[in-house]
Each structure stands twice: as structure tokens, then as C-alpha cells.
Write a protein that holds these residues in place. Sequence first.
Motif, PDB file in Angstrom:
ATOM      1  N   PRO A  14     -43.845  55.859  84.243  1.00  0.00           N
ATOM      2  CA  PRO A  14     -44.930  55.183  83.512  1.00  0.00           C
ATOM      3  C   PRO A  14     -45.927  56.197  82.962  1.00  0.00           C
ATOM      4  O   PRO A  14     -46.294  57.155  83.648  1.00  0.00           O
ATOM      5  CB  PRO A  14     -45.565  54.299  84.582  1.00  0.00           C
ATOM      6  CG  PRO A  14     -44.462  54.018  85.545  1.00  0.00           C
ATOM      7  CD  PRO A  14     -43.658  55.292  85.596  1.00  0.00           C
ATOM      8  N   ALA A  40     -34.581  42.825  77.493  1.00  0.00           N
ATOM      9  CA  ALA A  40     -34.749  42.977  78.931  1.00  0.00           C
ATOM     10  C   ALA A  40     -33.927  41.908  79.637  1.00  0.00           C
ATOM     11  O   ALA A  40     -33.618  40.861  79.054  1.00  0.00           O
ATOM     12  CB  ALA A  40     -36.224  42.850  79.301  1.00  0.00           C
ATOM     13  N   LYS A  43     -34.251  37.938  79.175  1.00  0.00           N
ATOM     14  CA  LYS A  43     -35.116  37.687  78.022  1.00  0.00           C
ATOM     15  C   LYS A  43     -34.334  37.790  76.725  1.00  0.00           C
ATOM     16  O   LYS A  43     -33.261  38.374  76.673  1.00  0.00           O
ATOM     17  CB  LYS A  43     -36.285  38.676  77.999  1.00  0.00           C
ATOM     18  CG  LYS A  43     -37.234  38.536  79.173  1.00  0.00           C
ATOM     19  CD  LYS A  43     -38.437  39.432  79.003  1.00  0.00           C
ATOM     20  CE  LYS A  43     -39.431  39.226  80.133  1.00  0.00           C
ATOM     21  NZ  LYS A  43     -40.642  40.087  79.962  1.00  0.00           N
ATOM     22  N   SER A  62     -46.404  44.285  71.254  1.00  0.00           N
ATOM     23  CA  SER A  62     -46.454  44.927  72.572  1.00  0.00           C
ATOM     24  C   SER A  62     -46.311  46.451  72.495  1.00  0.00           C
ATOM     25  O   SER A  62     -46.602  47.134  73.493  1.00  0.00           O
ATOM     26  CB  SER A  62     -45.371  44.359  73.477  1.00  0.00           C
ATOM     27  OG  SER A  62     -44.093  44.582  72.927  1.00  0.00           O
ATOM     28  N   LYS A  86     -44.572  51.813  79.615  1.00  0.00           N
ATOM     29  CA  LYS A  86     -44.957  50.947  80.728  1.00  0.00           C
ATOM     30  C   LYS A  86     -43.702  50.369  81.370  1.00  0.00           C
ATOM     31  O   LYS A  86     -42.649  50.299  80.719  1.00  0.00           O
ATOM     32  CB  LYS A  86     -45.823  49.795  80.213  1.00  0.00           C
ATOM     33  CG  LYS A  86     -47.052  50.226  79.439  1.00  0.00           C
ATOM     34  CD  LYS A  86     -47.765  49.020  78.854  1.00  0.00           C
ATOM     35  CE  LYS A  86     -48.992  49.426  78.046  1.00  0.00           C
ATOM     36  NZ  LYS A  86     -49.675  48.249  77.459  1.00  0.00           N
ATOM     37  N   PRO A  87     -43.787  49.917  82.615  1.00  0.00           N
ATOM     38  CA  PRO A  87     -42.590  49.311  83.240  1.00  0.00           C
ATOM     39  C   PRO A  87     -42.027  48.154  82.424  1.00  0.00           C
ATOM     40  O   PRO A  87     -40.812  47.963  82.392  1.00  0.00           O
ATOM     41  CB  PRO A  87     -43.141  48.827  84.589  1.00  0.00           C
ATOM     42  CG  PRO A  87     -44.235  49.782  84.908  1.00  0.00           C
ATOM     43  CD  PRO A  87     -44.891  50.073  83.574  1.00  0.00           C
ATOM     44  N   GLU A  88     -42.887  47.424  81.729  1.00  0.00           N
ATOM     45  CA  GLU A  88     -42.394  46.304  80.911  1.00  0.00           C
ATOM     46  C   GLU A  88     -41.652  46.747  79.661  1.00  0.00           C
ATOM     47  O   GLU A  88     -41.106  45.913  78.934  1.00  0.00           O
ATOM     48  CB  GLU A  88     -43.545  45.361  80.535  1.00  0.00           C
ATOM     49  CG  GLU A  88     -44.744  46.039  79.934  1.00  0.00           C
ATOM     50  CD  GLU A  88     -45.830  46.319  80.960  1.00  0.00           C
ATOM     51  OE1 GLU A  88     -45.492  46.760  82.083  1.00  0.00           O
ATOM     52  OE2 GLU A  88     -47.012  46.112  80.629  1.00  0.00           O
ATOM     53  N   ASP A  89     -41.609  48.042  79.397  1.00  0.00           N
ATOM     54  CA  ASP A  89     -40.794  48.558  78.298  1.00  0.00           C
ATOM     55  C   ASP A  89     -39.337  48.735  78.719  1.00  0.00           C
ATOM     56  O   ASP A  89     -38.479  49.067  77.893  1.00  0.00           O
ATOM     57  CB  ASP A  89     -41.332  49.905  77.814  1.00  0.00           C
ATOM     58  CG  ASP A  89     -42.698  49.788  77.158  1.00  0.00           C
ATOM     59  OD1 ASP A  89     -43.531  50.698  77.361  1.00  0.00           O
ATOM     60  OD2 ASP A  89     -42.939  48.788  76.451  1.00  0.00           O
ATOM     61  N   THR A  90     -39.049  48.530  79.986  1.00  0.00           N
ATOM     62  CA  THR A  90     -37.674  48.640  80.476  1.00  0.00           C
ATOM     63  C   THR A  90     -36.784  47.604  79.796  1.00  0.00           C
ATOM     64  O   THR A  90     -37.087  46.413  79.805  1.00  0.00           O
ATOM     65  CB  THR A  90     -37.642  48.443  82.002  1.00  0.00           C
ATOM     66  OG1 THR A  90     -38.370  49.504  82.626  1.00  0.00           O
ATOM     67  CG2 THR A  90     -36.218  48.420  82.509  1.00  0.00           C
ATOM     68  N   ALA A  91     -35.715  48.079  79.201  1.00  0.00           N
ATOM     69  CA  ALA A  91     -34.817  47.200  78.452  1.00  0.00           C
ATOM     70  C   ALA A  91     -33.653  48.016  77.911  1.00  0.00           C
ATOM     71  O   ALA A  91     -33.665  49.256  77.984  1.00  0.00           O
ATOM     72  CB  ALA A  91     -35.554  46.533  77.287  1.00  0.00           C
ATOM     73  N   THR A 112     -35.291  52.877  81.221  1.00  0.00           N
ATOM     74  CA  THR A 112     -35.900  52.377  82.449  1.00  0.00           C
ATOM     75  C   THR A 112     -37.199  53.122  82.700  1.00  0.00           C
ATOM     76  O   THR A 112     -37.207  54.362  82.753  1.00  0.00           O
ATOM     77  CB  THR A 112     -34.961  52.559  83.648  1.00  0.00           C
ATOM     78  OG1 THR A 112     -33.735  51.867  83.403  1.00  0.00           O
ATOM     79  CG2 THR A 112     -35.596  52.007  84.910  1.00  0.00           C
ATOM     80  N   SER A 114     -39.962  53.677  85.367  1.00  0.00           N
ATOM     81  CA  SER A 114     -40.188  53.478  86.795  1.00  0.00           C
ATOM     82  C   SER A 114     -40.630  54.776  87.439  1.00  0.00           C
ATOM     83  O   SER A 114     -40.243  55.867  87.010  1.00  0.00           O
ATOM     84  CB  SER A 114     -38.903  52.982  87.463  1.00  0.00           C
ATOM     85  OG  SER A 114     -39.070  52.882  88.866  1.00  0.00           O
TER      86      SER A 114
END
Length: 115
Positions: A14, A40, A43, A62, A86-91, A112, A114
Motif C-alpha cells: 500500500p 476484482a 465484482k 476511484s 490501495k488494497p482496494e486496487d487489487t484486481a 495485488t 498488500s
Amino acid sequence: QVRLVESGGGLVQPGGSLRLSCAASGSVFTINLLGWYRQAPGKQRELVATLISDGRTDYGDSVKGRFTISRDNAKNTVYLQMNSVKPEDTAVYYCNARSFADLYWGQGNQVTVSS
């Protein structure tokens, strides 16, 4: 026909940075739009960034201010520079090219975020 081959994914902490690449081959002169999408787990696939042939860009809400799409015409390659991840960019990230009415996709590349 257009073929897209992606590279550059992996694990990043991150706040770090990562650059994705997508090399196009085939009828690249017919491409009028390039883009990056991501999906993701659980999603729907969502827009990350697009680059039109006239240079205009567009970004998903985002990632605005953090990601940058660019291209190197000499290398027929489009890039996605990812900063302050950010962790929410993991995909899984996919590059996309539009040639006339046809859409082409890369194979997908896991990113990823993390610690």
C-alpha cells in the motif's frame, strides 16, 4: 486483428507504485482507443482509464489523481502508471483496444496490493 500482451503485474505494498504495460501487434494503425479495465473477485469489470487517439484521457473516479495512462507509439505500447496504490486496487487488470467496431482484450494481469 489486434493482439494485446500485458506485463508488469504483481505484488505491491500500500502506498507504492507499479507500472503495467500492454504491447499491441497486428493492425495497430486501426486502433482509435486504448484502455485499462479491472475486475476484482465478486465484482463487475470496471473502467480504470482510457486514451483516445487524439490524446484525450478519462479515468474512473476511484483512480483519478493516482493512475496515469500513456502510450509509446514507437513501441505500440500503452502503459498504466499506478501510484499511491490501495488494497482496494487489487484486481485483475485488462488492457483493451478498439479498432473500428471491434474490441480486443489482453490476457489479464493480477495486481495485488498488500503489506
